[in-house]
Design a protein around this motif. Structure first.
Motif, short mmCIF file in Angstrom:
data_model
loop_
_atom_site.label_atom_id
_atom_site.label_comp_id
_atom_site.label_asym_id
_atom_site.label_seq_id
_atom_site.Cartn_x
_atom_site.Cartn_y
_atom_site.Cartn_z
N ILE A 154 0.84 -1.20 0.00
CA ILE A 154 0.00 0.00 0.00
C ILE A 154 0.88 1.25 0.00
O ILE A 154 0.57 2.26 -0.64
N THR A 155 1.97 1.18 0.73
CA THR A 155 2.95 2.26 0.79
C THR A 155 4.31 1.70 0.48
O THR A 155 4.67 0.62 0.95
N ASN A 156 5.09 2.44 -0.28
CA ASN A 156 6.48 2.09 -0.47
C ASN A 156 7.27 2.73 0.68
O ASN A 156 7.06 2.36 1.83
N ILE A 157 8.14 3.65 0.46
CA ILE A 157 8.98 4.24 1.51
C ILE A 157 8.12 5.11 2.43
O ILE A 157 7.52 6.09 1.98
N PRO A 158 8.04 4.79 3.73
CA PRO A 158 7.17 5.57 4.62
C PRO A 158 7.49 7.05 4.66
O PRO A 158 6.58 7.88 4.76
N PHE A 205 8.64 -1.27 4.74
CA PHE A 205 8.98 -0.45 5.89
C PHE A 205 10.37 -0.81 6.39
O PHE A 205 10.84 -1.93 6.17
N PRO A 206 11.06 0.10 7.09
CA PRO A 206 12.34 -0.25 7.69
C PRO A 206 12.19 -1.47 8.60
O PRO A 206 11.21 -1.57 9.36
N PHE A 207 13.14 -2.38 8.52
CA PHE A 207 13.06 -3.62 9.28
C PHE A 207 12.94 -3.33 10.78
O PHE A 207 13.62 -2.44 11.28
N HIS A 210 3.03 1.74 14.05
CA HIS A 210 1.73 2.36 14.25
C HIS A 210 1.64 3.55 13.29
O HIS A 210 2.67 4.08 12.85
N LEU A 211 0.44 3.99 13.01
CA LEU A 211 0.22 5.18 12.21
C LEU A 211 -0.63 6.17 12.99
O LEU A 211 -1.55 5.77 13.71
N ALA A 212 -0.30 7.45 12.86
CA ALA A 212 -1.06 8.51 13.52
C ALA A 212 -1.28 9.63 12.51
O ALA A 212 -0.50 9.81 11.58
N ARG A 213 -2.32 10.37 12.69
CA ARG A 213 -2.57 11.50 11.80
C ARG A 213 -1.55 12.61 12.07
O ARG A 213 -1.20 12.88 13.21
N VAL A 266 5.20 5.52 13.09
CA VAL A 266 5.75 5.33 14.45
C VAL A 266 6.17 3.87 14.60
O VAL A 266 5.33 2.99 14.79
N PRO A 267 7.47 3.58 14.49
CA PRO A 267 7.91 2.18 14.62
C PRO A 267 7.55 1.62 15.99
O PRO A 267 7.54 2.34 16.99
N VAL A 268 7.27 0.32 16.03
CA VAL A 268 7.04 -0.31 17.33
C VAL A 268 8.34 -0.33 18.12
O VAL A 268 9.43 -0.26 17.56
#
Length: 331
Positions: A258-262, A305-307, A312-315, A323-325
């Motif tokens: 859905i997304t390539n590079i965040p 996504f970066p390994f 998480h995603l936020a507006r 937001v990486p875990v």
């Protein structure tokens, strides 16, 4: 939510075997690629494998490597090179250069082992590291029961075959999206395809020919494995599919491409990457999906996504914040 019980997996030097999960050590995929050679300096900064839980399901993110290359002209179709470089700079990434990671997921539920996508395949330079990393963590190809494919780009399907052109996972049933199969296997579509797509039509036929009799097609909004539901997210390709993994009260959205590079497309969801076959639809699907993930506070795993690819995603403003875990290996 993903439980905070993630563990790093490690392969030792020559002759070492993985006998358990170690709390604080990791291996690079490049070091795992030749277990007969004593490990020297890591050839890649990407850890090879990272394990976490989604309810009772065990998920292992496996790096297939990362490609870095000069940014092609028009990499983002509807944004200037200056705007793209500004976005890269905001994420502390170098200008005029693109780095794309590839992360395959191994899902274990009970005694069942399932792969979501298969990476770039063997012999692909800095990528194609799925097979040696599986070996390093003690997962035999014969132990994979099911392979679920999100779409038919080569970086997702080429790992279905060995370097010799035989099935890489000989005991696995291979599940593919019905809409994707219908498009790429259609001779009429192949004959009408622009030159930039003709190679992919040929590659799809090359990959699936040795798998005759092992392939099953699935529809969207169906449970295709225990707790794993297919979600139609077309645009990147006509049959591009994401997945929702649920176990108990926990859930993980596996977004595929859905997304390539965040740094570019999460922050700017209306931007269209040159790899999207229908950029307008891809952007619409991206925003609709991300609005839902934000509202539900659902964790998301991204193939590029970066390994280890879980976030998480936020507006934030007109887009979203990646937001990486928390990296949290435990004994």
């Amino acid at each position: 939510m993903i439980e905070l019980s993630r563990r790093a997996l490690v392969a030792g030097a020559a002759g070492a075997t993985v006998t358990g999960l170690l709390a604080t050590t990791m291996t690079s995929p490049a070091a795992a690629q030749d277990a007969a050679t004593p490990a020297g300096p890591a050839a890649s900064p990407i850890p090879g494998a990272y394990r976490y839980k989604v309810g009772e399901a065990r998920v292992t993110a496996i790096s297939d490597g990362v490609r870095t290359f000069p940014m092609p002209q028009g990499f983002v179709r509807n944004a200037s090179g200056e705007a793209v470089n500004d976005a890269l700079a905001a994420a502390f990434l170098p200008p005029d250069q693109i780095s794309i990671p590839f992360t395959v997921l191994l899902i274990e539920t009970g005694r069942r082992r399932l792969l979501v996508d298969t990476g770039n395949g063997p012999g692909q330079g800095p990528v194609g590291l799925l097979a040696p990393t599986l070996a390093a963590i003690g997962v035999a190809p014969e132990s994979i029961d099911q392979v679920v494919i999100s779409h038919f780009h080569g970086d997702h399907i080429n790992g279905l075959l060995t370097a010799e052109g035989t099935p890489a996972f000989p005991n696995a049933r291979v599940f593919v999206p019905e809409a994707e199969w219908s498009f790429w296997m259609d001779d009429g579509e192949a004959s009408r395809a622009p030159d930039r797509l003709k190679g992919n039509f040929q590659n799809v036929r090359r990959v699936f020919k040795p798998l005759d009799g092992k392939v099953e097609r699935y529809a969207w909004n169906k449970e295709i494995a225990p707790g794993l539901v297919s979600v139609g997210t077309p645009g990147h390709t006509p049959g591009h599919t994401s997945f929702e993994l649920g176990s108990g009260a926990d859930a993980l959205f596996i977004q595929s491409d859905i997304t390539n590079i965040p740094a570019l497309f999460v922050a700017n969801p209306s931007w269209q990457v040159m790899l999207d076959m229908d950029g307008v639809k891809a952007a619409e699907v991206r925003r609709r999906t991300y609005d839902r993930l934000v509202a539900d506070r659902m964790n998301v795993a991204g193939y590029h996504f970066p390994f280890p690819g879980a976030a998480h995603l936020a507006r934030e403003g007109e887009g979203y914040r990646y937001v990486p875990v928390m990296w949290n290996p435990v004994p």
